[in-house]
Scaffold this motif. Sequence first.
Motif, mmCIF file in Angstrom:
data_model
loop_
_atom_site.group_PDB
_atom_site.id
_atom_site.type_symbol
_atom_site.label_atom_id
_atom_site.label_comp_id
_atom_site.label_asym_id
_atom_site.label_seq_id
_atom_site.Cartn_x
_atom_site.Cartn_y
_atom_site.Cartn_z
ATOM 1 N N ALA A 163 1.773 6.835 -13.257
ATOM 2 C CA ALA A 163 1.679 6.318 -11.882
ATOM 3 C C ALA A 163 1.889 4.812 -11.929
ATOM 4 O O ALA A 163 1.575 4.144 -12.928
ATOM 5 C CB ALA A 163 0.316 6.642 -11.279
ATOM 6 N N PHE A 164 2.404 4.272 -10.813
ATOM 7 C CA PHE A 164 2.740 2.852 -10.738
ATOM 8 C C PHE A 164 2.282 2.295 -9.393
ATOM 9 O O PHE A 164 2.387 2.977 -8.371
ATOM 10 C CB PHE A 164 4.256 2.661 -10.868
ATOM 11 N N PHE A 165 1.830 1.056 -9.397
ATOM 12 C CA PHE A 165 1.365 0.391 -8.181
ATOM 13 C C PHE A 165 1.791 -1.071 -8.203
ATOM 14 O O PHE A 165 2.101 -1.612 -9.264
ATOM 15 C CB PHE A 165 -0.172 0.442 -8.079
ATOM 16 N N ARG A 166 1.769 -1.697 -7.052
ATOM 17 C CA ARG A 166 1.897 -3.153 -6.960
ATOM 18 C C ARG A 166 0.513 -3.662 -6.587
ATOM 19 O O ARG A 166 -0.047 -3.278 -5.570
ATOM 20 C CB ARG A 166 2.900 -3.589 -5.906
ATOM 21 N N ILE A 167 -0.020 -4.544 -7.434
ATOM 22 C CA ILE A 167 -1.344 -5.127 -7.227
ATOM 23 C C ILE A 167 -1.148 -6.597 -6.882
ATOM 24 O O ILE A 167 -0.512 -7.333 -7.636
ATOM 25 C CB ILE A 167 -2.207 -4.997 -8.506
ATOM 26 N N THR A 168 -1.700 -7.009 -5.748
ATOM 27 C CA THR A 168 -1.561 -8.397 -5.300
ATOM 28 C C THR A 168 -2.937 -9.006 -5.089
ATOM 29 O O THR A 168 -3.803 -8.389 -4.474
ATOM 30 C CB THR A 168 -0.757 -8.456 -3.980
ATOM 31 N N ASN A 169 -3.110 -10.219 -5.611
ATOM 32 C CA ASN A 169 -4.358 -10.961 -5.447
ATOM 33 C C ASN A 169 -4.060 -12.201 -4.609
ATOM 34 O O ASN A 169 -3.505 -13.175 -5.110
ATOM 35 C CB ASN A 169 -4.930 -11.360 -6.811
ATOM 36 N N THR A 170 -4.417 -12.162 -3.332
ATOM 37 C CA THR A 170 -4.191 -13.310 -2.442
ATOM 38 C C THR A 170 -5.399 -14.229 -2.390
ATOM 39 O O THR A 170 -5.397 -15.200 -1.638
ATOM 40 C CB THR A 170 -3.852 -12.832 -1.017
#
Length: 174
Positions: A70-77
């Motif tokens: 499985a693959f995700f885009r993780i963003t920390n703003t």
Amino acid sequence: MTERQSPWRPTRRRLTDTLLAALAPVAVSVLALGGLSIWTVLGNAGGPARITVTGGRLFLPTGDTPETAAFFRITNTGGSADRLLKVTAAGTDGATRLSRHRMTGARSASARTVTSVPVAAGDSIAMSPDSLDVIVPANPDWEIGDLVTFTLHFERGGAVRSVAVVDRPGQGGT
């Protein structure tokens, strides 16, 4: 004959020198405090990590393969770094794990389990077959288009739920 010393007297010159010597560190402190106050008011000083997880994809298992990815885009703003500690998936009969892939030569790669993944403040991570992914026990009932719920557990941000759509490798950009 003893010479008498005159007692110290505050002259205008001595007072001016003393005031100027004290003024420099006070001015620098006031400027620094003002700058830090503005930085804090704008939300940039020590703000918490703000994690979002998007773009979930889960490869359809093929044949008798016991695992898939499985693959995700993780963003920390947010203003602080965080760390992905683990990932859990609904409807799986086993433990998931984080894995990092590295090319070792022409047409060969190696994978190793990683215990955590740092997510820097103001940065994002795009998981892919060439880098970081989540190894998931295969479920033979999954079909293309199914949505599988995952929970990504972060050190500071806690649990973040996301869904991944089941599709074939090579479809949807990965």
